[in-house]
Design a protein around this motif. Sequence first.
Motif, mmCIF file in Angstrom:
data_model
loop_
_atom_site.group_PDB
_atom_site.id
_atom_site.type_symbol
_atom_site.label_atom_id
_atom_site.label_comp_id
_atom_site.label_asym_id
_atom_site.label_seq_id
_atom_site.Cartn_x
_atom_site.Cartn_y
_atom_site.Cartn_z
ATOM 1 N N PRO A 193 0.791 -1.232 0.000
ATOM 2 C CA PRO A 193 0.000 0.000 0.000
ATOM 3 C C PRO A 193 0.822 1.282 0.000
ATOM 4 N N PHE A 194 2.132 1.178 0.272
ATOM 5 C CA PHE A 194 2.961 2.373 0.372
ATOM 6 C C PHE A 194 4.090 2.325 -0.655
ATOM 7 N N LEU A 195 4.798 3.424 -0.793
ATOM 8 C CA LEU A 195 5.841 3.486 -1.819
ATOM 9 C C LEU A 195 6.875 2.382 -1.659
ATOM 10 N N LEU A 196 7.224 2.079 -0.410
ATOM 11 C CA LEU A 196 8.253 1.073 -0.163
ATOM 12 C C LEU A 196 7.673 -0.227 0.377
ATOM 13 N N GLY A 197 6.424 -0.491 0.056
ATOM 14 C CA GLY A 197 5.860 -1.784 0.427
ATOM 15 C C GLY A 197 4.797 -1.699 1.492
ATOM 16 N N ASP A 198 4.984 -2.481 2.555
ATOM 17 C CA ASP A 198 3.934 -2.648 3.557
ATOM 18 C C ASP A 198 3.915 -1.568 4.628
ATOM 19 N N LYS A 199 4.992 -0.783 4.750
ATOM 20 C CA LYS A 199 5.063 0.196 5.831
ATOM 21 C C LYS A 199 5.213 1.608 5.283
ATOM 22 N N LEU A 200 4.439 2.519 5.851
ATOM 23 C CA LEU A 200 4.547 3.925 5.489
ATOM 24 C C LEU A 200 5.904 4.460 5.929
ATOM 25 N N THR A 201 6.532 5.262 5.078
ATOM 26 C CA THR A 201 7.818 5.872 5.418
ATOM 27 C C THR A 201 7.771 7.371 5.134
ATOM 28 N N LEU A 202 8.867 8.027 5.447
ATOM 29 C CA LEU A 202 8.986 9.454 5.169
ATOM 30 C C LEU A 202 8.856 9.744 3.677
ATOM 31 N N ALA A 203 9.167 8.765 2.840
ATOM 32 C CA ALA A 203 9.013 8.960 1.394
ATOM 33 C C ALA A 203 7.563 9.233 1.034
ATOM 34 N N ASP A 204 6.634 8.531 1.672
ATOM 35 C CA ASP A 204 5.209 8.762 1.418
ATOM 36 C C ASP A 204 4.803 10.169 1.840
ATOM 37 N N CYS A 205 5.260 10.570 3.023
ATOM 38 C CA CYS A 205 4.913 11.901 3.535
ATOM 39 C C CYS A 205 5.466 13.005 2.647
ATOM 40 N N HIS A 206 6.616 12.763 2.043
ATOM 41 C CA HIS A 206 7.261 13.790 1.234
ATOM 42 C C HIS A 206 6.675 13.849 -0.174
ATOM 43 N N ALA A 207 6.297 12.698 -0.700
ATOM 44 C CA ALA A 207 5.806 12.652 -2.079
ATOM 45 C C ALA A 207 4.363 13.117 -2.214
ATOM 46 N N ALA A 208 3.532 12.786 -1.253
ATOM 47 C CA ALA A 208 2.096 13.034 -1.402
ATOM 48 C C ALA A 208 1.737 14.498 -1.639
ATOM 49 N N PRO A 209 2.283 15.458 -0.882
ATOM 50 C CA PRO A 209 1.887 16.848 -1.124
ATOM 51 C C PRO A 209 2.239 17.345 -2.522
ATOM 52 N N MET A 210 3.416 16.991 -3.021
ATOM 53 C CA MET A 210 3.820 17.445 -4.356
ATOM 54 C C MET A 210 2.935 16.835 -5.436
ATOM 55 N N LEU A 211 2.732 15.533 -5.356
ATOM 56 C CA LEU A 211 1.982 14.853 -6.405
ATOM 57 C C LEU A 211 0.496 15.203 -6.360
ATOM 58 N N ALA A 212 -0.019 15.485 -5.169
ATOM 59 C CA ALA A 212 -1.426 15.878 -5.063
ATOM 60 C C ALA A 212 -1.673 17.221 -5.748
ATOM 61 N N LEU A 213 -0.720 18.148 -5.620
ATOM 62 C CA LEU A 213 -0.854 19.418 -6.336
ATOM 63 C C LEU A 213 -0.706 19.208 -7.837
ATOM 64 N N PHE A 214 0.291 18.451 -8.220
ATOM 65 C CA PHE A 214 0.529 18.191 -9.637
ATOM 66 C C PHE A 214 -0.708 17.601 -10.303
ATOM 67 N N GLU A 215 -1.405 16.742 -9.588
ATOM 68 C CA GLU A 215 -2.589 16.077 -10.127
ATOM 69 C C GLU A 215 -3.735 17.053 -10.390
ATOM 70 N N LYS A 216 -3.680 18.234 -9.804
ATOM 71 C CA LYS A 216 -4.732 19.232 -10.023
ATOM 72 C C LYS A 216 -4.622 19.902 -11.395
ATOM 73 N N SER A 217 -3.509 19.717 -12.066
ATOM 74 C CA SER A 217 -3.337 20.279 -13.406
ATOM 75 C C SER A 217 -3.767 19.256 -14.452
ATOM 76 N N ASP A 218 -4.190 19.744 -15.609
ATOM 77 C CA ASP A 218 -4.557 18.831 -16.695
ATOM 78 C C ASP A 218 -3.372 17.962 -17.095
#
Length: 209
Positions: A153-178
């Motif tokens: 379920p997470f970027l590095l497998g079964d456990k949430l890491t700092l990578a998830d916390c760092h990636a989500a805000p950037m990609l969520a904004l990016f997804e708002k663009s066409d």
Amino acid sequence: MIDLFGAAYSVYVRSARMALEEKGIAYQLVPIDVFAPGGPPDSFLELNPFGTIPALRHDNFTLYETVAILRYVDEAFDGPPLQPEEAGGRARMTQILSILDSHAYRTLVWNIYVERVVKPREGAPADEVGIASAIGPARTVLAALDDLVEDGPFLLGDKLTLADCHAAPMLALFEKSDEGVTLLKGAPKLSRWLQDFQRRPCFEATKPA
């Protein structure tokens, strides 16, 4: 109590807030608007001479630079660990953090999201030439990240890491663009992860007003 200095609109502040939420740490967001006329106040520059956000204060300890804050939050407090235990996993997490800071942020957030979404919303024309020139680098970033997504379920497998916390805000904004919607279709593992992660309580709790 932790003081986190910054603005809710910042992807980097949100990254730190997500880590704090996941660890279950009480904190308060102290508003700092780096885009205010005259820039951040002198009192903030005493915490961070570069004037960037976020900065953190925990009792008498102060810290700036987002990745340093993320690691401190994970290592200084009880709660679920947000970094892999093994060396390979930590190295992979650090690789993703570096890709996001060195290659994703400027391209996905400023060159595409800000130009396509923020500027028109504020009545300014988008830089179409700049957006077009960012498509290739954006595609490279997304392909690299998609290649690193592991099963689970997470970027590095079964456990949430700092990578998830760092990636989500950037990609969520990016997804708002066409362009973001279109390009993320070419990164299916990353896109699936983003859709799932946006349902986590930490994502909801840190949404800008």
